[in-house]
Design an enzyme around this catalytic site. Structure first.
Site, PDB file in Angstrom:
ATOM      1  N   ASP A 182     -18.901  13.543  52.298  1.00  0.00           N
ATOM      2  CA  ASP A 182     -17.663  13.313  51.240  1.00  0.00           C
ATOM      3  C   ASP A 182     -18.156  13.330  49.403  1.00  0.00           C
ATOM      4  O   ASP A 182     -17.406  13.294  48.697  1.00  0.00           O
ATOM      5  CB  ASP A 182     -17.901  11.375  51.588  1.00  0.00           C
ATOM      6  CG  ASP A 182     -18.671  10.882  52.379  1.00  0.00           C
ATOM      7  OD1 ASP A 182     -19.044  10.530  51.034  1.00  0.00           O
ATOM      8  OD2 ASP A 182     -17.500   9.703  52.257  1.00  0.00           O
ATOM      9  N   SER A 232     -20.104  15.792  48.486  1.00  0.00           N
ATOM     10  CA  SER A 232     -19.821  16.931  48.186  1.00  0.00           C
ATOM     11  C   SER A 232     -17.858  16.744  48.342  1.00  0.00           C
ATOM     12  O   SER A 232     -17.746  18.144  47.846  1.00  0.00           O
ATOM     13  CB  SER A 232     -20.079  18.218  50.226  1.00  0.00           C
ATOM     14  OG  SER A 232     -21.247  17.607  49.865  1.00  0.00           O
ATOM     15  N   ASP A 234     -24.243  12.456  60.674  1.00  0.00           N
ATOM     16  CA  ASP A 234     -23.890  11.098  60.826  1.00  0.00           C
ATOM     17  C   ASP A 234     -22.498  10.123  61.020  1.00  0.00           C
ATOM     18  O   ASP A 234     -22.742   9.742  61.707  1.00  0.00           O
ATOM     19  CB  ASP A 234     -24.089  10.340  59.284  1.00  0.00           C
ATOM     20  CG  ASP A 234     -25.675  10.514  57.550  1.00  0.00           C
ATOM     21  OD1 ASP A 234     -26.467  10.931  59.434  1.00  0.00           O
ATOM     22  OD2 ASP A 234     -25.143  10.724  57.056  1.00  0.00           O
TER      23      ASP A 234
HETATM   24  P1  ADP Z   1     -23.160  14.382  51.150  1.00  0.00           P
HETATM   25  O1  ADP Z   1     -21.790  15.392  49.935  1.00  0.00           O
HETATM   26  O2  ADP Z   1     -23.670  14.634  52.288  1.00  0.00           O
HETATM   27  O3  ADP Z   1     -22.345  12.848  50.770  1.00  0.00           O
HETATM   28  P2  ADP Z   1     -24.737  13.673  48.605  1.00  0.00           P
HETATM   29  O4  ADP Z   1     -23.504  12.333  48.072  1.00  0.00           O
HETATM   30  O5  ADP Z   1     -25.808  13.945  48.443  1.00  0.00           O
HETATM   31  O6  ADP Z   1     -24.218  14.662  49.528  1.00  0.00           O
HETATM   32  O7  ADP Z   1     -23.581  14.822  47.505  1.00  0.00           O
HETATM   33  C1  ADP Z   1     -23.687  15.991  47.377  1.00  0.00           C
HETATM   34  C2  ADP Z   1     -23.417  16.994  45.693  1.00  0.00           C
HETATM   35  O8  ADP Z   1     -21.861  16.878  46.095  1.00  0.00           O
HETATM   36  C3  ADP Z   1     -24.035  15.665  45.386  1.00  0.00           C
HETATM   37  O9  ADP Z   1     -25.631  16.403  44.954  1.00  0.00           O
HETATM   38  C4  ADP Z   1     -23.188  15.976  43.563  1.00  0.00           C
HETATM   39  O10 ADP Z   1     -23.644  17.618  43.720  1.00  0.00           O
HETATM   40  C5  ADP Z   1     -22.126  16.484  44.277  1.00  0.00           C
HETATM   41  N1  ADP Z   1     -21.472  14.787  44.508  1.00  0.00           N
HETATM   42  C6  ADP Z   1     -21.862  13.510  44.797  1.00  0.00           C
HETATM   43  N2  ADP Z   1     -21.139  12.769  44.408  1.00  0.00           N
HETATM   44  C7  ADP Z   1     -19.740  13.756  43.237  1.00  0.00           C
HETATM   45  C8  ADP Z   1     -18.869  13.382  42.382  1.00  0.00           C
HETATM   46  N3  ADP Z   1     -18.342  12.447  42.223  1.00  0.00           N
HETATM   47  N4  ADP Z   1     -18.195  14.266  41.669  1.00  0.00           N
HETATM   48  C9  ADP Z   1     -18.464  15.439  41.847  1.00  0.00           C
HETATM   49  N5  ADP Z   1     -19.147  16.019  42.277  1.00  0.00           N
HETATM   50  C10 ADP Z   1     -19.827  15.141  43.530  1.00  0.00           C
HETATM   51  O1  F6P Z   2     -26.407  12.679  55.628  1.00  0.00           O
HETATM   52  C1  F6P Z   2     -27.673  13.244  56.509  1.00  0.00           C
HETATM   53  C2  F6P Z   2     -29.168  12.300  56.499  1.00  0.00           C
HETATM   54  O2  F6P Z   2     -29.883  12.725  57.336  1.00  0.00           O
HETATM   55  C3  F6P Z   2     -28.680  11.245  56.541  1.00  0.00           C
HETATM   56  O3  F6P Z   2     -28.810  10.403  57.631  1.00  0.00           O
HETATM   57  C4  F6P Z   2     -30.791  10.383  55.614  1.00  0.00           C
HETATM   58  O4  F6P Z   2     -30.143   8.936  55.292  1.00  0.00           O
HETATM   59  C5  F6P Z   2     -30.709  11.188  54.375  1.00  0.00           C
HETATM   60  O5  F6P Z   2     -29.797  12.220  54.805  1.00  0.00           O
HETATM   61  C6  F6P Z   2     -31.626  11.542  54.760  1.00  0.00           C
HETATM   62  O6  F6P Z   2     -31.525  12.817  53.300  1.00  0.00           O
HETATM   63  P1  F6P Z   2     -32.938  13.050  52.855  1.00  0.00           P
HETATM   64  O7  F6P Z   2     -32.986  14.698  53.538  1.00  0.00           O
HETATM   65  O8  F6P Z   2     -32.688  13.160  51.302  1.00  0.00           O
HETATM   66  O9  F6P Z   2     -33.989  12.440  53.159  1.00  0.00           O
END
Ligand code: ADP
Ligand code: F6P
Length: 319
Positions: free
Chosen positions: A104, A106, A128
């Site tokens: 979410d 991303s 997850d």
């Molecule tokens: P995931 O997509 O698995 O939830 P993250 O929360 O780390 O993983 O988000 C992945 C990437 O998405 C972040 O490193 C950033 O580049 C981008 N991102 C996260 N939150 C936001 C946001 N509020 N606005 C724009 N880009 C975001």
């Molecule tokens: O979102 C996938 C995940 O593997 C989670 O289950 C875990 O908390 C996190 O990413 C671990 O992140 P990293 O690879 O940055 O240690």
């Protein structure tokens, strides 16, 4: 009209991301649309790291875990100036639309780019299973299979030694990997953010199981709840079982995607291309009751997480 679609993977990698990359590429090319792979998520996007794909660029990747594009986290992508830089890079490369595979966080980046004029579609890629609006994410099924294989192995050794195996699984505050594997493996106790953490109740239950003549016990616990080594030590000190802790860690993220994940990723990739071709942006793809659908990213982000009370109730009735 869409002439070129960009594709990137972002956040934590998940098995099946490659199957999604392949599907987007092959479906787009079959419609005469060009595809560019973008390296390392939003980081590569901002740096203009694009690879013009051929059909063969995605050969032999269907069965591979991880992501051939690489993934990265770029916290600065929340800033508007960085997003505008990404739009500039896309325009320079004549990329009209984007498919973003990730979680979410991303999705929020994809929504921001859509608001700036580049249509984006999000695909749920994470082990997850914590994305609202979809019953399943790409990678969850494979990770669950990995967890089940590991827990089955741990049960063999635990039962030979009258031990209690405490197994920490991933999930990033979502208990699905824990409760699904708990049911699949016949665990004695499952602890997640949904169940809450009651240490005394765990000890009591283990003492009871010991008194009933059980020769082993399996406790599956979600990450970020407690220090599992401490818990295992307390189990040794306060119950008749000797406790051992195992953190499954990143093992859960690797490996060849299961057939279910390959099919799910392929179906979702196809949907993403169809949406972009019909001019839709700012949506994410989901599977609901077996159907592939899409919904606005904002709606998915605002939806409460799906409750799995029925699974916890079933788990309790099976123990
Ligand atoms: P995931 O997509 O698995 O939830 P993250 O929360 O780390 O993983 O988000 C992945 C990437 O998405 C972040 O490193 C950033 O580049 C981008 N991102 C996260 N939150 C936001 C946001 N509020 N606005 C724009 N880009 C975001
Ligand atoms: O979102 C996938 C995940 O593997 C989670 O289950 C875990 O908390 C996190 O990413 C671990 O992140 P990293 O690879 O940055 O240690």
């Amino acid at each position: 009209m869409i002439r070129k679609i960009g594709i990137l993977t972002s956040g934590g990698d998940a098995p099946g991301m490659n199957a999604a990359i392949r599907s987007v590429t092959r479906v787009a090319m079959a419609s005469g649309i060009e595809v560019a792979g973008i390296k390392d998520g939003y980081k590569g996007l901002v740096n203009g790291e694009f690879i013009d794909f051929e059909r063969s660029s995605v050969s032999d990747i269907l069965a591979r875990g991880g992501t051939i594009l690489g993934t990265a986290r770029l916290p600065e992508f929340k800033e508007e100036s960085v997003q505008l830089e990404a739009c500039k890079k896309l325009e320079e490369a004549h990329i009209d639309a984007l498919v973003v595979i990730g979680g979410d966080g991303s999705y929020k980046g994809a929504k921001a780019l859509t608001d700036k004029g580049i249509n984006c579609i999000g695909l749920p890629g994470t082990i997850d299973n914590d994305i609202s609006g979809t019953d399943m994410t790409i990678g969850f099924d494979t990770a669950l299979n990995t967890v089940v294989e590991c827990v089955d192995r741990l049960r063999d050794t635990s039962s030979s030694h009258h031990r209690c195996s405490v197994i920490e699984v991933m999930g990033n505050r979502c208990g699905d990997l824990a409760v699904y594997s708990g049911i699949s493996c016949g665990a004695e106790i499952v602890v997640t953010s949904e169940t809450g953490y009651d240490e005394e109740a765990i000890m009591e239950k283990l003492r009871y199981l010991d008194s009933q003549g059980k020769n082993h016990a399996i406790v599956i616990i979600s990450e970020k709840i407690t220090d599992v080594s401490n818990l295992a030590k307390k189990i040794s000190d306060h119950t008749g079982f000797s406790g051992r802790a195992t953190v499954l860690g990143h093992i859960q993220r690797g490996g060849s995607p299961s057939p279910n994940d390959r099919v799910l990723a392929s179906r979702m990739g196809e949907k993403a291309v169809d949406l972009l071709v019909s001019g839709v942006g700012g949506h994410c793809v989901a599977i609901v009751h077996g159907d592939i659908i899409s919904l606005p990213i904002n709606d998915a982000l605002m939806m409460p997480k799906t409750q799995k009370r029925h699974l916890y109730r079933l788990f309790d009735r099976l123990v």
